[in-house]
Enzyme design. Structure first.
Site, PDB file in Angstrom:
ATOM      1  CB  SER A  21     -12.402  16.387 -21.251  1.00  0.00           C
ATOM      2  OG  SER A  21     -11.709  17.530 -21.684  1.00  0.00           O
ATOM      3  CG  LEU A  22     -12.194  20.283 -16.271  1.00  0.00           C
ATOM      4  CD1 LEU A  22     -11.166  20.878 -15.318  1.00  0.00           C
ATOM      5  CD2 LEU A  22     -13.607  20.580 -15.778  1.00  0.00           C
ATOM      6  CB  THR A  68      -6.269  14.047 -23.926  1.00  0.00           C
ATOM      7  OG1 THR A  68      -5.791  13.898 -22.587  1.00  0.00           O
ATOM      8  CG2 THR A  68      -7.607  13.329 -24.064  1.00  0.00           C
ATOM      9  CE  LYS A  72      -1.601  14.712 -23.679  1.00  0.00           C
ATOM     10  NZ  LYS A  72      -1.157  15.513 -22.545  1.00  0.00           N
ATOM     11  CG  ASP A 109       0.533  18.907 -22.594  1.00  0.00           C
ATOM     12  OD1 ASP A 109      -0.505  19.526 -22.312  1.00  0.00           O
ATOM     13  OD2 ASP A 109       0.538  17.731 -22.995  1.00  0.00           O
ATOM     14  N   GLY A 131       7.894  10.779 -10.937  1.00  0.00           N
ATOM     15  CA  GLY A 131       7.187  10.106 -12.038  1.00  0.00           C
ATOM     16  C   GLY A 131       7.912  10.323 -13.346  1.00  0.00           C
ATOM     17  N   GLY A 133       6.314   9.452 -16.704  1.00  0.00           N
ATOM     18  CA  GLY A 133       5.396   9.100 -17.795  1.00  0.00           C
ATOM     19  C   GLY A 133       5.340  10.202 -18.841  1.00  0.00           C
ATOM     20  N   GLY A 134       4.195  10.277 -19.550  1.00  0.00           N
ATOM     21  CA  GLY A 134       4.036  11.220 -20.659  1.00  0.00           C
ATOM     22  C   GLY A 134       4.186  12.678 -20.243  1.00  0.00           C
ATOM     23  N   GLY A 259      -2.612  21.833 -10.830  1.00  0.00           N
ATOM     24  CA  GLY A 259      -2.547  21.590 -12.274  1.00  0.00           C
ATOM     25  C   GLY A 259      -3.541  22.376 -13.116  1.00  0.00           C
TER      26      GLY A 259
HETATM   27  P1  NAP Z   1       1.429   8.467 -17.303  1.00  0.00           P
HETATM   28  O1  NAP Z   1       2.055   8.645 -18.638  1.00  0.00           O
HETATM   29  O2  NAP Z   1       0.603   7.246 -17.050  1.00  0.00           O
HETATM   30  O3  NAP Z   1       2.625   8.520 -16.203  1.00  0.00           O
HETATM   31  C1  NAP Z   1       2.370   8.361 -14.836  1.00  0.00           C
HETATM   32  C2  NAP Z   1       3.667   8.222 -14.056  1.00  0.00           C
HETATM   33  O4  NAP Z   1       3.305   8.056 -12.684  1.00  0.00           O
HETATM   34  C3  NAP Z   1       4.506   7.003 -14.422  1.00  0.00           C
HETATM   35  O5  NAP Z   1       5.868   7.278 -14.201  1.00  0.00           O
HETATM   36  C4  NAP Z   1       4.024   5.949 -13.432  1.00  0.00           C
HETATM   37  O6  NAP Z   1       5.019   4.989 -13.095  1.00  0.00           O
HETATM   38  C5  NAP Z   1       3.790   6.802 -12.202  1.00  0.00           C
HETATM   39  N1  NAP Z   1       2.783   6.190 -11.334  1.00  0.00           N
HETATM   40  C6  NAP Z   1       1.498   5.878 -11.646  1.00  0.00           C
HETATM   41  N2  NAP Z   1       0.878   5.364 -10.557  1.00  0.00           N
HETATM   42  C7  NAP Z   1       1.795   5.328  -9.564  1.00  0.00           C
HETATM   43  C8  NAP Z   1       1.764   4.866  -8.208  1.00  0.00           C
HETATM   44  N3  NAP Z   1       0.672   4.348  -7.659  1.00  0.00           N
HETATM   45  N4  NAP Z   1       2.899   4.979  -7.467  1.00  0.00           N
HETATM   46  C9  NAP Z   1       4.033   5.498  -8.012  1.00  0.00           C
HETATM   47  N5  NAP Z   1       4.122   5.951  -9.283  1.00  0.00           N
HETATM   48  C10 NAP Z   1       3.010   5.856 -10.050  1.00  0.00           C
HETATM   49  O7  NAP Z   1       0.480   9.685 -16.941  1.00  0.00           O
HETATM   50  P2  NAP Z   1       0.638  11.221 -17.390  1.00  0.00           P
HETATM   51  O8  NAP Z   1      -0.014  11.439 -18.694  1.00  0.00           O
HETATM   52  O9  NAP Z   1       2.068  11.607 -17.228  1.00  0.00           O
HETATM   53  O10 NAP Z   1      -0.269  11.955 -16.290  1.00  0.00           O
HETATM   54  C11 NAP Z   1       0.122  11.959 -14.933  1.00  0.00           C
HETATM   55  C12 NAP Z   1      -0.747  12.913 -14.123  1.00  0.00           C
HETATM   56  O11 NAP Z   1      -0.600  14.240 -14.609  1.00  0.00           O
HETATM   57  C13 NAP Z   1      -2.251  12.603 -14.205  1.00  0.00           C
HETATM   58  O12 NAP Z   1      -2.793  12.829 -12.928  1.00  0.00           O
HETATM   59  C14 NAP Z   1      -2.781  13.636 -15.178  1.00  0.00           C
HETATM   60  O13 NAP Z   1      -4.139  13.968 -14.946  1.00  0.00           O
HETATM   61  C15 NAP Z   1      -1.861  14.825 -14.868  1.00  0.00           C
HETATM   62  N6  NAP Z   1      -1.716  15.737 -16.014  1.00  0.00           N
HETATM   63  C16 NAP Z   1      -2.116  17.027 -15.851  1.00  0.00           C
HETATM   64  C17 NAP Z   1      -1.974  17.933 -16.897  1.00  0.00           C
HETATM   65  C18 NAP Z   1      -2.405  19.367 -16.688  1.00  0.00           C
HETATM   66  O14 NAP Z   1      -2.576  20.078 -17.690  1.00  0.00           O
HETATM   67  N7  NAP Z   1      -2.558  19.812 -15.477  1.00  0.00           N
HETATM   68  C19 NAP Z   1      -1.421  17.524 -18.115  1.00  0.00           C
HETATM   69  C20 NAP Z   1      -1.013  16.182 -18.251  1.00  0.00           C
HETATM   70  C21 NAP Z   1      -1.176  15.297 -17.188  1.00  0.00           C
HETATM   71  P3  NAP Z   1       5.137   3.575 -13.861  1.00  0.00           P
HETATM   72  O15 NAP Z   1       5.910   3.851 -15.110  1.00  0.00           O
HETATM   73  O16 NAP Z   1       5.864   2.727 -12.901  1.00  0.00           O
HETATM   74  O17 NAP Z   1       3.722   3.113 -14.086  1.00  0.00           O
END
Ligand code: NAP
Length: 295
Positions: A21-22, A68, A72, A109, A131, A133-134, A259
């Site tokens: 984590s940063l 995190t 969440k 967020d 995507g 997800g969360g 990001g």
């Molecule tokens: P998450 O809840 O696991 O959701 C990930 C999404 O991506 C899901 O819809 C998943 O689909 C899809 N996915 C995962 N692997 C895939 C693949 N190989 N091909 C196609 N779709 C894929 O994760 P999250 O918490 O949303 O985080 C996602 C990204 O955002 C991460 O890289 C995280 O580091 C980044 N993030 C950045 C910040 C920031 O402040 N910059 C904040 C939050 C998150 P399925 O449902 O089919 O698995």
């Protein structure tokens, strides 16, 4: 860093894992510049311990916690109250101390996501979110406040896509924004990419250390042949900077956002909630994180 004393106020991060984590780097840089005797620590915590740990840290008088992956949603159970945004998206990344040893759950967020877009007028524009997800929940919540015209969610998994659209469509319908969901395994997504004004990647595809390889790009390479130079690309990933996907956008002269700003801004909003100070040294937070990423 200033000396930790018996009077130092403690804040920190709970997640699993937290060792990359940063947040400790950028938070402690901010407290030092603000002249605050505060210290931020990252604490690994498993799901089964989350309720006990949040309770204990409240009794230990922690002045705030960030939450995190993967907690969440789970952490909602440890909150006695939720802010409106946290309640709307049912996700919490910030705990604020409340009287009687309780916690208020907040979500920064959404504001973190919105801040890098503040100079762009997205009213009546078409947005694609890749995507579901969360983080996509925070993104859709943010988009609902920008008066965009249409949001298209593209994802690979029909089941999670349907659940996502059901739970978030209420947020968009309140603002009269149309929502559409596309399964990229079944439909050609090129027309949606071609007409989008803003495209946001919320998948880990392209991230360092991700199972989805770092050299990969969301939706596959060919889809991006039709990308217009008027489209803004926003990748939530912050390592590497830029991702391969943003490199494609840069080659096409698109405006790109990575990001890191979102990460820094969500942290800055947490500091505002905990300290009550509006002026947070966002640039210092960002440069300390950048320096650390280069090591
Ligand atoms: P998450 O809840 O696991 O959701 C990930 C999404 O991506 C899901 O819809 C998943 O689909 C899809 N996915 C995962 N692997 C895939 C693949 N190989 N091909 C196609 N779709 C894929 O994760 P999250 O918490 O949303 O985080 C996602 C990204 O955002 C991460 O890289 C995280 O580091 C980044 N993030 C950045 C910040 C920031 O402040 N910059 C904040 C939050 C998150 P399925 O449902 O089919 O698995």
């Amino acid at each position: 860093m200033s000396t930790i004393t018996g009077k130092t106020n403690l804040v920190g991060l709970l997640g699993q894992p937290v060792n990359h984590s940063l947040s400790p780097i950028m938070h402690n840089a901010a407290y030092e510049e603000m002249g605050l005797d505060w210290c931020y620590v990252a604490m690994p915590c498993d799901s089964q311990d989350l309720e006990k740990v949040t309770k204990a840290l409240r009794f230990l008088d922690f002045k705030g916690l960030n939450i995190t992956i993967p907690h969440k949603q789970e952490v909602l159970k440890a909150c006695n109250k939720l802010t409106e945004i946290a309640n709307d998206i049912q996700a919490v990344n910030t705990l604020i101390p409340e009287k009687n040893n309780q916690w208020i759950g907040a979500n920064t967020d959404v504001q973190g996501f919105l801040t890098p877009l503040k100079d762009h007028n997205l009213k009546n524009k078409s947005v694609v979110v890749i995507g579901c997800g969360g983080s996509a929940r925070a993104v859709v919540m943010g988009l609902s406040s920008l008066n965009v015209k249409k949001v298209t969610i593209i994802s690979r998994n029909e089941k999670t896509l349907n659940i996502f659209v059901q739970s978030t469509s209420n947020l968009l319908s309140k603002r009269d924004i149309s929502i559409e969901s596309i399964n990229n395994k079944k439909l050609n997504v090129s027309p949606y990419i071609q007409e989008a004004d803003l495209i946001i990647n919320t998948t880990p595809i392209g991230m360092n250390g991700s199972q989805a390889k770092q050299e990969s790009v969301p939706l596959g390479q060919e889809v991006w042949d039709c990308l217009s130079n008027k489209t803004i690309l926003y990748d939530l990933i912050y390592t590497p900077r830029p991702t391969n996907w943003l490199k494609i956008g840069q080659q096409k002269n698109c405006f790109t956002i990575d990001g890191l700003d979102m990460l820094v801004e969500q942290g800055a909003f947490s500091i505002r909630l905990w300290t009550g100070f509006h002026d947070v040294p966002v640039q210092t937070m960002k440069s300390s994180a950048e320096k650390h990423l280069m090591v």
